[in-house]
Scaffold this motif. Sequence first.
Motif, mmCIF file in Angstrom:
data_model
loop_
_atom_site.group_PDB
_atom_site.id
_atom_site.type_symbol
_atom_site.label_atom_id
_atom_site.label_comp_id
_atom_site.label_asym_id
_atom_site.label_seq_id
_atom_site.Cartn_x
_atom_site.Cartn_y
_atom_site.Cartn_z
ATOM 1 N N VAL A 221 0.836 -1.204 0.000
ATOM 2 C CA VAL A 221 0.000 0.000 0.000
ATOM 3 C C VAL A 221 0.871 1.255 0.000
ATOM 4 O O VAL A 221 0.623 2.188 -0.759
ATOM 5 N N ALA A 222 1.905 1.268 0.828
ATOM 6 C CA ALA A 222 2.786 2.442 0.880
ATOM 7 C C ALA A 222 3.434 2.696 -0.483
ATOM 8 O O ALA A 222 3.486 3.837 -0.953
ATOM 9 N N GLN A 223 3.906 1.642 -1.126
ATOM 10 C CA GLN A 223 4.538 1.808 -2.441
ATOM 11 C C GLN A 223 3.529 2.293 -3.475
ATOM 12 O O GLN A 223 3.854 3.127 -4.322
ATOM 13 N N ALA A 224 2.316 1.802 -3.416
ATOM 14 C CA ALA A 224 1.276 2.255 -4.353
ATOM 15 C C ALA A 224 1.003 3.746 -4.174
ATOM 16 O O ALA A 224 0.801 4.475 -5.155
ATOM 17 N N ILE A 225 1.023 4.226 -2.941
ATOM 18 C CA ILE A 225 0.831 5.653 -2.688
ATOM 19 C C ILE A 225 2.007 6.438 -3.253
ATOM 20 O O ILE A 225 1.820 7.487 -3.878
ATOM 21 N N ARG A 226 3.217 5.931 -3.068
ATOM 22 C CA ARG A 226 4.403 6.606 -3.619
ATOM 23 C C ARG A 226 4.321 6.747 -5.138
ATOM 24 O O ARG A 226 4.878 7.685 -5.711
ATOM 25 N N GLU A 227 3.639 5.819 -5.780
ATOM 26 C CA GLU A 227 3.542 5.815 -7.241
ATOM 27 C C GLU A 227 2.372 6.649 -7.770
ATOM 28 O O GLU A 227 2.235 6.815 -8.973
ATOM 29 N N GLU A 228 1.565 7.197 -6.880
ATOM 30 C CA GLU A 228 0.448 8.033 -7.321
ATOM 31 C C GLU A 228 0.975 9.333 -7.932
ATOM 32 O O GLU A 228 2.005 9.865 -7.491
ATOM 33 N N ASP A 229 0.246 9.831 -8.931
ATOM 34 C CA ASP A 229 0.611 11.113 -9.541
ATOM 35 C C ASP A 229 0.628 12.203 -8.481
ATOM 36 O O ASP A 229 -0.317 12.325 -7.695
ATOM 37 N N GLY A 230 1.712 12.938 -8.449
ATOM 38 C CA GLY A 230 1.820 14.071 -7.534
ATOM 39 C C GLY A 230 2.447 13.762 -6.201
ATOM 40 O O GLY A 230 2.732 14.680 -5.431
ATOM 41 N N ASN A 231 2.680 12.486 -5.878
ATOM 42 C CA ASN A 231 3.322 12.184 -4.601
ATOM 43 C C ASN A 231 4.812 12.441 -4.704
ATOM 44 O O ASN A 231 5.473 11.995 -5.638
ATOM 45 N N LEU A 232 5.347 13.173 -3.747
ATOM 46 C CA LEU A 232 6.773 13.500 -3.714
ATOM 47 C C LEU A 232 7.533 12.696 -2.661
ATOM 48 O O LEU A 232 8.729 12.451 -2.806
ATOM 49 N N ARG A 233 6.830 12.317 -1.591
ATOM 50 C CA ARG A 233 7.494 11.598 -0.500
ATOM 51 C C ARG A 233 6.435 10.914 0.352
ATOM 52 O O ARG A 233 5.394 11.486 0.652
ATOM 53 N N TYR A 234 6.746 9.696 0.764
ATOM 54 C CA TYR A 234 5.875 8.938 1.650
ATOM 55 C C TYR A 234 6.781 8.023 2.455
ATOM 56 O O TYR A 234 7.166 6.947 1.999
ATOM 57 N N GLU A 235 7.173 8.479 3.654
ATOM 58 C CA GLU A 235 8.157 7.744 4.451
ATOM 59 C C GLU A 235 7.772 7.724 5.918
ATOM 60 O O GLU A 235 7.314 8.725 6.464
ATOM 61 N N TYR A 236 8.017 6.574 6.538
ATOM 62 C CA TYR A 236 7.750 6.393 7.963
ATOM 63 C C TYR A 236 9.030 6.541 8.778
ATOM 64 O O TYR A 236 10.100 6.096 8.363
ATOM 65 N N PHE A 237 8.888 7.130 9.969
ATOM 66 C CA PHE A 237 9.993 7.312 10.911
ATOM 67 C C PHE A 237 9.473 7.036 12.318
ATOM 68 O O PHE A 237 8.286 7.166 12.584
ATOM 69 N N GLN A 238 10.403 6.707 13.225
ATOM 70 C CA GLN A 238 10.024 6.512 14.614
ATOM 71 C C GLN A 238 10.821 7.456 15.495
ATOM 72 O O GLN A 238 12.062 7.417 15.475
ATOM 73 N N PRO A 239 10.142 8.308 16.264
ATOM 74 C CA PRO A 239 10.853 9.209 17.173
ATOM 75 C C PRO A 239 11.621 8.414 18.236
ATOM 76 O O PRO A 239 11.087 7.457 18.797
ATOM 77 N N LEU A 240 12.844 8.807 18.486
ATOM 78 C CA LEU A 240 13.671 8.097 19.475
ATOM 79 C C LEU A 240 13.070 8.157 20.874
ATOM 80 O O LEU A 240 13.170 7.200 21.634
ATOM 81 N N ALA A 241 12.440 9.263 21.208
ATOM 82 C CA ALA A 241 11.912 9.435 22.558
ATOM 83 C C ALA A 241 10.505 8.850 22.740
ATOM 84 O O ALA A 241 9.978 8.877 23.848
ATOM 85 N N ASP A 242 9.897 8.332 21.664
ATOM 86 C CA ASP A 242 8.528 7.843 21.770
ATOM 87 C C ASP A 242 8.329 6.597 20.904
ATOM 88 O O ASP A 242 7.887 6.674 19.763
ATOM 89 N N PRO A 243 8.642 5.412 21.442
ATOM 90 C CA PRO A 243 8.538 4.182 20.649
ATOM 91 C C PRO A 243 7.104 3.780 20.307
ATOM 92 O O PRO A 243 6.895 2.869 19.517
ATOM 93 N N GLU A 244 6.098 4.451 20.864
ATOM 94 C CA GLU A 244 4.704 4.133 20.566
ATOM 95 C C GLU A 244 4.112 5.041 19.493
ATOM 96 O O GLU A 244 2.905 5.030 19.255
ATOM 97 N N THR A 245 4.968 5.833 18.847
ATOM 98 C CA THR A 245 4.525 6.733 17.782
ATOM 99 C C THR A 245 5.329 6.469 16.523
ATOM 100 O O THR A 245 6.527 6.219 16.579
ATOM 101 N N ILE A 246 4.644 6.540 15.391
ATOM 102 C CA ILE A 246 5.283 6.495 14.078
ATOM 103 C C ILE A 246 4.921 7.789 13.373
ATOM 104 O O ILE A 246 3.755 8.199 13.364
ATOM 105 N N LEU A 247 5.915 8.431 12.774
ATOM 106 C CA LEU A 247 5.712 9.649 11.998
ATOM 107 C C LEU A 247 5.717 9.292 10.519
ATOM 108 O O LEU A 247 6.635 8.635 10.039
ATOM 109 N N LEU A 248 4.692 9.729 9.818
ATOM 110 C CA LEU A 248 4.644 9.614 8.363
ATOM 111 C C LEU A 248 4.852 11.003 7.787
ATOM 112 O O LEU A 248 4.125 11.938 8.126
ATOM 113 N N ILE A 249 5.870 11.151 6.941
ATOM 114 C CA ILE A 249 6.067 12.391 6.189
ATOM 115 C C ILE A 249 5.527 12.143 4.793
ATOM 116 O O ILE A 249 6.016 11.273 4.072
#
Length: 108
Positions: free
Chosen positions: A28-56
């Motif tokens: 699903v993430a790769q399909a979103i990356r391939e959509e017209d107009g998508n520039l970035r779709y990446e997940y990150f995890q904050p070091l201070a909060d292992p129960e949160t994922i950041l999507l840019i």
Amino acid sequence: MSLTVNLYYHGQNGSARKFAEEMEASGVAQAIREEDGNLRYEYFQPLADPETILLIDSWESQEALDVHHASPMMGQLAELREKYDLHMSVERYVSAEEAAGDEQFIRK
């Protein structure tokens, strides 16, 4: 002018990370990356909060993001958010055409 949406997925017992892993493994993430107009779709995890994922999530325009929001993929996303019982907070940024002198502070 592009826009970036930072989505913070908050969960418990590693559920946010499991959500991101399933988004990647299912394609699903790769399909979103391939959509017209998508520039970035990446997940990150904050070091201070292992129960949160950041999507840019960055798009060329509001119109491109609107098309994405109207796509069937949003149903898949909603199902996975429910599956992992995630809650979200959001930040939204619109790009400036010029760096406004910030280049002097950027080490490349």
